[in-house]
Design an enzyme around this catalytic site. Structure first.
Site, PDB file in Angstrom:
ATOM      1  N   GLU A  29       0.839  -1.209   0.000  1.00  0.00           N
ATOM      2  CA  GLU A  29       0.000   0.000   0.000  1.00  0.00           C
ATOM      3  C   GLU A  29       0.871   1.255   0.000  1.00  0.00           C
ATOM      4  OE1 GLU A  29      -2.885  -0.511  -0.815  1.00  0.00           O
ATOM      5  OE2 GLU A  29      -3.166  -2.602  -0.224  1.00  0.00           O
TER       6      GLU A  29
ATOM      7  N   HIS B   3       3.656   6.070  -5.354  1.00  0.00           N
ATOM      8  CA  HIS B   3       3.319   6.300  -6.758  1.00  0.00           C
ATOM      9  C   HIS B   3       2.552   7.617  -6.884  1.00  0.00           C
ATOM     10  CE1 HIS B   3       1.180   4.671 -10.621  1.00  0.00           C
ATOM     11  NE2 HIS B   3       2.127   5.511 -10.908  1.00  0.00           N
TER      12      HIS B   3
END
Ligand code: ZN
Length: 234
Positions: free
Chosen positions: A18, A24
């Protein structure tokens, strides 16, 4: 209350996963990050790659500590976990691929007068599916196939994300600084994280790796006998 909160290996892996999604997103340098996401066979790659740092020495020695003794996870246990990672992978890869390929074949078939049961049998025979292995999801309950545009012919995406993950992880493993190599890390952020999906994923990957991803690294990861690449002497 008062009890220590212990984290299983699986949970730790999920944390890293996660956190990969978070990185990202946080690395994004595009104007509208949420509009540049959501390529089904690509978005899990960034998060899966982050999982690879969990079993690096730095993380093990600094964070994976016993709650009573304070000792880092012993190398023998780490070795055991790594060895167990290839358990049953031949079976699992085959059962997954059977479903992923069926998914695509259903979408390529002419639906008129199609008998799904017969079609499944014929397709698997044509694919030379070993009779000892059944599909991960048999057609009657395989809801991915026609549940909506997001998943239609998208089941392969999980495996493709694994291909990219394993190939990118080898870029780090082969680098002088390993998983903490600053140059490879900078390329990862610049080409694969920051642009989100504003660059075509295949092109972005080429910019990062200098070539397309191949399945070899994943095969090695899963314990298949694929020889490691020869190191270029330059
Ligand atoms: Zn995810």
């Amino acid at each position: 209350p008062g009890e220590p909160v212990l984290i299983s290996w699986d949970d730790a892996n999920t944390f890293f996963h996660e956190f990969g999604h978070a990185l990202h997103f946080l690395s994004s340098n595009v104007k509208y990050p949420t509009l540049n996401s959501g390529v089904r066979d690509y978005t899990e790659f960034h998060s899966q790659l982050l999982e690879r740092w969990l079993s690096t020495d730095k993380v093990i020695n600094q964070f994976l500590k016993h709650h009573e003794t304070g000792n880092a996870m012993p190398p023998a246990l780490v070795a055991k976990i790594k060895k167990a990672a290839t358990f049953n992978q031949g079976f699992e890869t085959t059962e997954f691929l059977a479903s992923a390929l069926m998914d695509m074949k259903f979408h390529l078939a002419d639906p008129q007068h199609l008998d799904p049961d017969k079609f499944e049998k014929e397709t698997l025979t044509a694919l030379k599916m070993p009779k000892e292995v059944v599909m991960r999801h048999r057609s009657p309950h395989f809801t991915h196939v026609f549940s909506g545009e997001g998943y239609a012919t998208g089941y392969y995406g999980y495996l493709w994300a694994d291909v990219l993950t394993a190939d990118a992880a080898e870029a780090f493993a082969e680098a002088p600084g390993g998983f903490y190599d600053k140059e490879v890390a900078a390329r990862l952020v610049k080409y694969l994280y920051a642009p989100r999906n504003a660059t075509d994923p295949a092109e972005a990957y080429r910019q990062f790796r200098g070539r397309d991803a191949t399945i070899d690294a994943l095969m090695r990861d899963r314990g298949f006998p694929v020889p490691a690449p020869k190191k270029n002497k330059s």
